[in-house]
Design a protein around this motif. Structure first.
Motif, PDB file in Angstrom:
ATOM      1  N   ASN A 102      36.531  36.749  34.313  1.00 37.87           N
ATOM      2  CA  ASN A 102      35.153  36.850  33.809  1.00 37.87           C
ATOM      3  C   ASN A 102      34.097  36.809  34.913  1.00 37.87           C
ATOM      4  OD1 ASN A 102      35.860  36.937  30.970  1.00 37.87           O
ATOM      5  ND2 ASN A 102      36.393  34.754  31.210  1.00 37.87           N
ATOM      6  N   SER A 103      34.462  37.031  36.129  1.00 32.61           N
ATOM      7  CA  SER A 103      33.507  37.152  37.228  1.00 32.61           C
ATOM      8  C   SER A 103      33.943  38.339  38.070  1.00 32.61           C
ATOM      9  CB  SER A 103      33.469  35.888  38.075  1.00 32.61           C
ATOM     10  OG  SER A 103      32.544  36.041  39.138  1.00 32.61           O
ATOM     11  N   PRO A 104      33.113  39.407  38.152  1.00 33.01           N
ATOM     12  CA  PRO A 104      33.567  40.634  38.826  1.00 33.01           C
ATOM     13  C   PRO A 104      34.001  40.352  40.264  1.00 33.01           C
ATOM     14  CG  PRO A 104      31.516  41.015  37.651  1.00 33.01           C
ATOM     15  CD  PRO A 104      31.755  39.548  37.611  1.00 33.01           C
ATOM     16  N   ILE A 105      35.074  41.044  40.652  1.00 30.99           N
ATOM     17  CA  ILE A 105      35.560  40.911  42.026  1.00 30.99           C
ATOM     18  C   ILE A 105      34.596  41.637  42.958  1.00 30.99           C
ATOM     19  CG2 ILE A 105      37.429  41.480  43.612  1.00 30.99           C
ATOM     20  CD1 ILE A 105      39.364  41.183  41.271  1.00 30.99           C
ATOM     21  N   ALA A 148      40.812  43.072  57.569  1.00 32.17           N
ATOM     22  CA  ALA A 148      39.745  43.934  57.051  1.00 32.17           C
ATOM     23  C   ALA A 148      39.243  43.373  55.723  1.00 32.17           C
ATOM     24  CB  ALA A 148      40.250  45.369  56.874  1.00 32.17           C
ATOM     25  N   GLU A 149      38.079  43.906  55.289  1.00 34.71           N
ATOM     26  CA  GLU A 149      37.516  43.611  53.978  1.00 34.71           C
ATOM     27  C   GLU A 149      37.108  44.929  53.346  1.00 34.71           C
ATOM     28  OE1 GLU A 149      34.311  40.869  54.084  1.00 34.71           O
ATOM     29  OE2 GLU A 149      35.490  39.203  54.916  1.00 34.71           O
ATOM     30  N   VAL A 150      37.323  45.060  52.018  1.00 33.51           N
ATOM     31  CA  VAL A 150      36.875  46.241  51.272  1.00 33.51           C
ATOM     32  C   VAL A 150      36.182  45.767  50.015  1.00 33.51           C
ATOM     33  CG1 VAL A 150      38.703  47.723  52.201  1.00 33.51           C
ATOM     34  CG2 VAL A 150      39.105  46.445  50.082  1.00 33.51           C
ATOM     35  N   SER A 151      35.428  46.670  49.378  1.00 33.65           N
ATOM     36  CA  SER A 151      34.660  46.299  48.187  1.00 33.65           C
ATOM     37  C   SER A 151      35.602  45.997  47.025  1.00 33.65           C
ATOM     38  CB  SER A 151      33.703  47.430  47.813  1.00 33.65           C
ATOM     39  OG  SER A 151      34.423  48.542  47.335  1.00 33.65           O
ATOM     40  N   GLY A 152      35.061  45.321  46.045  1.00 33.92           N
ATOM     41  CA  GLY A 152      35.874  44.911  44.896  1.00 33.92           C
ATOM     42  C   GLY A 152      36.306  46.041  44.003  1.00 33.92           C
ATOM     43  N   THR A 153      35.776  47.245  44.250  1.00 34.77           N
ATOM     44  CA  THR A 153      36.169  48.396  43.423  1.00 34.77           C
ATOM     45  C   THR A 153      37.334  49.172  44.024  1.00 34.77           C
ATOM     46  OG1 THR A 153      34.530  49.787  44.534  1.00 34.77           O
ATOM     47  CG2 THR A 153      33.832  48.618  42.539  1.00 34.77           C
ATOM     48  N   GLN A 154      37.727  48.849  45.266  1.00 30.20           N
ATOM     49  CA  GLN A 154      38.811  49.566  45.935  1.00 30.20           C
ATOM     50  C   GLN A 154      40.132  48.838  45.733  1.00 30.20           C
ATOM     51  OE1 GLN A 154      36.107  50.583  49.793  1.00 30.20           O
ATOM     52  NE2 GLN A 154      38.282  51.095  49.958  1.00 30.20           N
ATOM     53  N   ARG A 167      48.874  40.562  53.539  1.00 30.08           N
ATOM     54  CA  ARG A 167      48.622  39.937  52.257  1.00 30.08           C
ATOM     55  C   ARG A 167      47.158  40.152  51.902  1.00 30.08           C
ATOM     56  NH1 ARG A 167      48.921  33.379  53.571  1.00 30.08           N
ATOM     57  NH2 ARG A 167      46.874  33.213  54.599  1.00 30.08           N
ATOM     58  N   VAL A 168      46.842  40.071  50.605  1.00 29.64           N
ATOM     59  CA  VAL A 168      45.506  40.387  50.107  1.00 29.64           C
ATOM     60  C   VAL A 168      45.016  39.227  49.251  1.00 29.64           C
ATOM     61  CG1 VAL A 168      44.093  42.056  48.844  1.00 29.64           C
ATOM     62  CG2 VAL A 168      46.104  42.839  50.117  1.00 29.64           C
ATOM     63  N   MET A 169      43.705  38.916  49.396  1.00 31.08           N
ATOM     64  CA  MET A 169      43.035  37.933  48.540  1.00 31.08           C
ATOM     65  C   MET A 169      41.814  38.593  47.925  1.00 31.08           C
ATOM     66  SD  MET A 169      43.242  34.538  50.970  1.00 31.08           S
ATOM     67  CE  MET A 169      42.856  35.473  52.420  1.00 31.08           C
ATOM     68  N   ALA A 170      41.501  38.200  46.675  1.00 34.65           N
ATOM     69  CA  ALA A 170      40.335  38.717  45.962  1.00 34.65           C
ATOM     70  C   ALA A 170      39.265  37.625  45.916  1.00 34.65           C
ATOM     71  CB  ALA A 170      40.717  39.152  44.549  1.00 34.65           C
ATOM     72  N   GLU A 171      38.003  38.050  45.958  1.00 35.47           N
ATOM     73  CA  GLU A 171      36.896  37.087  45.929  1.00 35.47           C
ATOM     74  C   GLU A 171      35.850  37.541  44.918  1.00 35.47           C
ATOM     75  OE1 GLU A 171      33.456  36.062  49.018  1.00 35.47           O
ATOM     76  OE2 GLU A 171      35.433  35.345  49.694  1.00 35.47           O
ATOM     77  N   GLY A 220      34.694  32.163  43.808  1.00 35.79           N
ATOM     78  CA  GLY A 220      35.409  31.815  45.028  1.00 35.79           C
ATOM     79  C   GLY A 220      36.486  32.822  45.333  1.00 35.79           C
ATOM     80  N   ARG A 221      37.457  32.389  46.134  1.00 34.48           N
ATOM     81  CA  ARG A 221      38.500  33.275  46.642  1.00 34.48           C
ATOM     82  C   ARG A 221      39.836  32.908  45.985  1.00 34.48           C
ATOM     83  NH1 ARG A 221      38.897  34.152  53.044  1.00 34.48           N
ATOM     84  NH2 ARG A 221      36.785  34.929  52.536  1.00 34.48           N
ATOM     85  N   SER A 222      40.620  33.943  45.673  1.00 37.34           N
ATOM     86  CA  SER A 222      41.922  33.737  45.026  1.00 37.34           C
ATOM     87  C   SER A 222      42.950  33.224  46.023  1.00 37.34           C
ATOM     88  CB  SER A 222      42.397  35.052  44.413  1.00 37.34           C
ATOM     89  OG  SER A 222      42.811  35.942  45.460  1.00 37.34           O
TER      90      SER A 222
END
Length: 1209
Positions: A669-672, A693-699, A715-719, A723-725
């Motif tokens: 319930n909080s957009p990445i 690297a960092e990319v936008s939440g839509t990629q 490895r990848v984390m979403a924010e 906060g951060r996953s």
């Protein structure tokens, strides 16, 4: 009707006739026009009237002029012709009148002081410059003076004089200390306009020895320094304790603490003063007051108010400044100094005078033959200036007569001029404060019309706006101007046109039909000229679809539309603004041709959005407001950090890149907002994850750049906003191919640790940077200043290499290049280092010492040759020591002291020296290795100073009227003692000081006896030594003389009070209650003993008194026993012995007259004493009346019981 601005009435409407010009007209500065137009000379540049030159540079006196034909130049000096051809040092610049006097090769600037005037002349007349007064600048030194130290009590006022030398121009004054730091100033301490430093009242923190006045002469860029002034501020107690010997009796004992006091003025003096200033200058009025507490200064104008925008307060309101002063500022100004105890006033009468200034300055006249004109020269001043005219530099009264000219005071009237009337006129307006000189020419020309505006100029104008078509022209007589539209059109005569005096045609409201070709025609009696220009009318830029007011919910999207219509020949640019500023630099804001879109709207996105369309000719804009509101309430969702991404996959695997794809987890319930990608290098740093690297939440895909020879895992984390996953599972491993290094080691340095080596160090590459196996380094070096080839060696993966056998301290170029099994890194840049240092070889030479004062010396030396330093020069080190005191009283060897002076300094100061002593020193150069050899020892001698206090002072052998003083000389005589000064004064029982006695004692004495002192009196002594320089510190002591023994009832033990200095006053026990009671008991005891004695004597029967006296003398009274202090018994054992008057038998059985006059015989002979018939004593126990002593210290006074007791204690 054709409109015309500023034209004469009565002209025909269709043809423009310019009015006859009476005021000045400048010839247009058109190069083509000036090439063939005759014109009298005009001075364009000249040196200032008061020209102060730098005597160290060549003298350049400027004089530039224009004219056609080009003018020739001549000069006068001090009113006579200056023939520059006869002076080899003087030249004139080609094509100019500027003089250059070459005094740098030879000659003196003073030789060329004087008043210079330049004349520029051609066939049309002569123009002259101002009188240029040439004077060399001067920056004289201060006259040498001896400044005595100033000692003041706390709270006194003080003025430290500066009195700078008179220079040209006047110096700028400021006060600093020895460290070139400006002295702090305040309402209490400030610098006056005359440069003096004023103290309203002094405080102890004002104590310093380096009040220095500096004079800066800006013209020669020099600063002169006054001798430092020493100031010491002390309290009264400190004054009495430390400098008693330096003051007279009155000063010393009359010193009282400075009490609070009302203000008085230090400057200006008196109650009134006068100030005169010139119009246009800055009026500066100053009032500085002293007082305690510090006074505050106020200013008023008695007969008016101070000008608001021109009044400024300086120097803590002690200085009032009025800029651009005028006659209206004359009047009485009053300054008021006020503190808590009162106020004082001073009135300054201000008179504003004025050097001449222009009301109407004469202007150049360009006339045609037969025309009329005037030259007006109107000036004002105080006093009123006198106007005089010259023509071609000659007073008009003696110039050639011109029938077309008539002079009427400040006006010259010209009528029916001819070409021969051309000339240059000078107007001089002068009074006692200065003068004005203006050149104005009368140029009589016959010229056909010329149009100066470029042909076929294109004008583009927006419809319904004014159009201005230029037609600059020249001619003599003045041409008339008329405009035509089209090739065959008639002269413009419609109401929509306006013609300006300068020939410009104005169309107030241009329409589409205004487009076309316009022709400007200029005519006079000598000819005609014309010019064509073109006008295009463009459609205005309009916004036909404006952005609209919008209310949107937070997190949603909003769009503003802005459609523009414009002329098809103009290309607009569209710009969006938010609140009149640029749009935020945020990817949420996007624009295209007609729209602005804001995504994910936030609260701070609210505001005014403006669309602006700009072309080269106009612009248009429209605005709309965006209001952001909260979204419609929904059931409260559960917000959390995102779930970790999953299904990581590597594709498109290349040598230096790979594509990583993943599947996002739930956003809770909080957009990445973004994805963070990390990598692990399992080969070099296993277990350590680093940012990739960092990319936008839509990629969900990222192209990753890789380094060679790395075993990657990702490895990848979403924010999101919460906060951060947690990290995702690691991807599969991917090993990139090895490659040559793409970078070299950093922090490369070369420093020697020994005189014959070079240690090369660097920061090695890490495993990730190695790009492949077999990492090594190629180390290269060569001497910087030689022609040697590079020497190289390949070393393992280390961080240091030592080159041996190098010359001492030689610069080297160094390179360190990385390589691995694949190849070499790029060629590195060379850095410079040095081989090892060695001790310097040469000692500084030409060492000499300048003794500044008794405790300070300045040492100078010549620098050593740079090559002999054999290292980095760190400075010079001075070893100095005292070899022997000049007084030869202190031969103890003192340890050497060291002072180091950084860098390449060749002089230094030695502080803290012992006065009147012999010193020796040597100087050594210091580098990073250590010290070089010492220079030859250089001896010097410090002059005398003031001595220290005597080492000791004691008082011995006190007697009734004398005291003996013994002392030890000062431990630091600091010179040859000339004498001792002794001051002493008595102190009474109420602690009051008596008169002070001064006594000078020869320097070879260490003992002195003071005689004829008062008995039983306390004295205070002040004792100090002197040299030829002055008095030293004092030592004080107190002592008392012994009590008069003739008044004692007992004997003073021989050691009581002898040789002791009493540190404090004794308590008078005669006033103590217990002592009075004790004396009463003693008197009663004596009375009882007397009664017993007489009773025992009367037991033998009665007999005549005379016979009894002859047969038996009265027995002696036994003295007090020394062991227990009691009286001896009365005895008849020695009745056969005659009784001695006043006898008291001491312990040694001797009887002395001076010991005591107290006896029974004394009582019998007293006035109140008498015998009975039987000779018994019946006298009263009472003291006799006081009598003057017969001689010495003897007294016939009978002792009182108190005195009797004093003799026993």
């Amino acid at each position: 009707m054709l409109k015309k601005q500023h034209i004469c009435a009565g002209r025909v409407p269709l043809i423009l006739f310019l009015c006859q010009m009476i005021s000045a007209l400048d010839v247009p500065l058109d190069p083509k026009l000036l090439d063939d137009l005759v014109q009298p000379p005009t001075i364009t540049q000249q040196s200032p009237k008061d020209y102060i030159i730098d005597p160290r540079e060549n003298i350049v006196i400027q004089c530039e002029a224009k004219g056609k034909p080009p003018p020739s130049f001549s000069w006068t000096r001090n009113g006579t012709h200056f023939d520059i051809d006869k002076d080899p040092l003087v030249t004139m610049k080609p094509g100019s009148g500027t003089l250059v006097i070459n005094i740098m090769s030879e000659g003196k600037a003073e030789t060329y002081e004087g008043v210079y005037q330049c004349t520029a002349r051609n066939e049309r007349g002569a123009a002259v410059s101002n009188n240029i007064v040439v004077r060399p600048s001067r920056s004289p030194l201060w006259t040498k003076e001896r400044l005595e130290p100033i000692i003041l009590r706390n709270g006194q006022s003080l003025v430290l004089p500066c009195r700078p030398p008179i220079g040209l121009p006047p110096a700028i004054i400021f006060w600093m200390d020895n460290s070139f730091q400006r002295l702090p100033q305040s309402e209490r301490v400030s610098q006056g306009l005359n440069g003096d430093l004023y103290f309203s009242n002094v405080l102890p923190e004002d104590t310093r020895e380096d009040y220095i006045c500096y004079a800066r002469f800006n013209h020669t860029q020099t600063i002169q320094q006054k001798q430092p002034i020493s100031l010491k501020v002390i309290s009264v107690d400190e004054l009495n304790d430390t400098i008693a010997a330096n003051l007279s009796d009155t000063e010393f004992y009359g010193a009282k603490s400075s009490k609070e006091r009302p203000p008085t003025f230090l400057t200006p003096e008196g109650n009134e003063s006068h100030k005169e200033e010139l119009r246009g200058n800055v009026l500066s009025l100053e009032c500085i007051a002293e007082g305690l507490p510090t006074p505050i200064i106020y200013w008023i104008k008695e007969d008016g108010t101070l000008p608001v925008n021109r009044t400024f307060y300086r120097n803590f309101k002690k200085t009032l400044q009025i800029i651009h002063v005028s006659e209206a500022d004359s009047g009485n100004y009053q300054c008021i100094a006020k503190n808590a105890l009162g106020a004082v006033h001073h009135t300054i009468s201000v008179t504003v005078k004025a050097a001449p200034y222009w009301i109407v300055a004469p202007q150049n006249l360009v006339l045609s033959p037969g025309e009329n004109g005037t030259l007006i020269c109107r000036a004002n001043g105080n006093p009123k200036p006198r106007i005089s005219w010259l023509t071609n530099g000659v007073p008009v009264e003696i110039a050639l007569d011109d029938p077309s000219r008539k002079i009427d005071g400040d006006t010259i009237i010209f009528s029916n001029v001819q070409e021969s009337s051309s000339a240059v006129y000078q107007c001089n307006a002068s009074n006692k404060y200065g003068y004005l000189l203006a050149n104005a020419f009368v140029n009589v020309l016959a010229e056909p019309p010329r149009i100066l505006t470029s042909a076929n100029t294109l004008y583009q104008v927006i419809a319904n706006r004014p159009a201005l078509l230029d037609c600059a022209f020249f001619g003599s007589p003045m041409p008339t101007i008329e405009w035509f539209k089209g090739t065959k059109g008639s002269a413009l005569h419609e109401d929509i046109y306006i013609l300006h005096d300068n020939g410009t045609l104005e169309i107030p409201v241009a329409q589409k039909d205004s487009t076309g070709t316009y022709t400007c025609v200029a005519r006079n009696k000598l000819g005609m000229a014309k010019n064509e220009v073109h006008l295009e009318i463009k459609d205005p830029t309009r916004i036909i679809k404006q952005p609209e007011y919008a209310v949107v919910q937070r997190g949603s999207k909003v769009s503003f539309e802005c459609k523009v219509k414009h002329d098809h020949t103009l290309i607009p640019t569209i710009m969006w603004l938010k609140d009149n500023g640029e749009l935020p630099n945020d990817e949420r804001f996007s624009t295209d041709k007609d729209h602005l879109v804001v995504s994910d709207v936030k609260d701070d996105d609210g505001g005014t959005y403006t669309c602006t369309a700009n072309t080269t000719l106009d612009s248009a804009s429209a605005s709309a407001v965006l209001r952001v509101v909260a979204p419609t309430p929904t059931p409260a969702p559960i917000y959390d950090v995102p779930n970790p991404p999953f299904d990581l996959e590597l594709t498109n695997q290349l040598d230096k890149s790979v594509q990583l794809t993943w599947t996002p987890g739930d956003d809770n319930n909080s957009p990445i907002k973004k994805f963070i990608i990390e990598y692990e290098d399992a080969m070099h740093e296993a277990g350590l994850w680093r940012h990739q690297a960092e990319v936008s939440g839509t990629q969900t895909t990222a192209q990753l750049k890789l380094s060679p020879y790395v075993n990657y895992s990702f490895r990848v984390m979403a924010e999101n906003g919460i906060g951060r996953s947690m990290p995702s599972e690691a991807s599969e491993q991917y090993l990139t191919k090895a490659a040559e290094p793409d970078q070299n080691p950093t922090a490369v340095e070369g420093l020697g640790t020994e005189p014959d080596n070079l240690v090369i160090t660097w920061k090695p590459l890490n495993g990730f940077q190695s790009n492949g196996p077999g990492l090594q380094y190629k180390v290269s070096w060569r001497q910087k200043d030689g022609d040697d080839e590079w020497t190289s060696v390949v070393v393992a993966n280390v961080s240091k290499y030592i080159v041996s056998g190098t010359p001492t301290f030689v610069p080297y170029l160094i390179k360190v290049q990385a390589l691995n099994d694949v190849g070499f890194a790029p060629e590195p840049a060379a850095v410079m280092g040095h081989s090892g240092e060695d001790l310097p070889m040469v000692a500084p030479g030409n060492v000499h010492v300048n003794v500044v004062n008794s405790t300070l010396a300045e040492v100078h030396w010549d620098p050593v040759p740079p090559k002999s330093v054999r290292g980095h020069l760190q400075g010079y080190r001075i070893y100095y020591w005292k070899t022997q005191s000049s007084s030869k009283r202190n031969r103890r060897h003192i340890e050497k002291k060291i002072l180091t002076f950084q860098g390449s300094k060749t002089h230094g100061m030695l502080p803290g020296l012992q006065p009147y002593s012999h010193y020796a020193l040597n100087v050594r150069v210091v580098n990073g290795k250590g010290e070089g050899p010492a220079s030859t020892d250089k001896g010097f001698h410090t002059p005398e100073g003031v001595p220290s206090a005597p080492s000791s002072l004691k008082i011995v052998n006190p007697t009734l009227d004398s005291l003996t003083l013994e002392w030890d000389p000062p431990s630091h005589p600091n010179g040859i003692l000339t004498e001792y000064i002794l001051k002493y004064q008595p102190i009474n029982n109420t602690h009051e000081l008596g008169p002070l006695v001064d006594l000078k004692i020869p320097a070879n004495k260490t003992r002195w006896t003071l005689k004829n002192l008062n008995f039983s009196t306390r004295y205070k002594f002040y004792f100090y030594a002197q040299t030829s320089v002055g008095s030293g510190s004092q030592i004080t002591e107190e002592a008392i003389t012994t009590v008069d023994e003739g008044k004692k009832a007992g004997i003073l033990p021989p050691d009581v009070g002898a040789g002791k200095a009493m540190a404090s006053r004794q308590v008078d026990i005669a006033t103590q209650g217990w002592f009075i009671g004790l004396m009463c008991a003693v008197a009663l005891l004596i009375l009882i003993l007397l009664i017993v004695c007489f009773i025992r004597r009367n037991k033998g029967g009665k007999y005549p008194v005379k016979e009894k006296e002859d047969a038996h003398a009265d027995p002696e009274i036994q003295p007090m026993k020394e062991d227990d202090g009691t009286f001896g018994e009365y005895s008849d054992a020695e009745d056969h012995k005659p009784l001695k008057k006043g006898s008291r038998t001491p312990s040694d059985r001797t009887v002395k007259k001076e010991d005591s006059d107290d006896s029974l015989v004394d009582y019998g002979e007293g006035v109140n004493g008498q015998f009975n018939e039987d000779g018994s004593f019946i006298g009263q126990y009472s003291g006799k009346k006081e009598k003057e002593p017969a001689e010495g210290n003897e007294s016939s006074e009978a002792p009182s019981p108190v005195n009797a007791m004093n003799s026993f204690v």
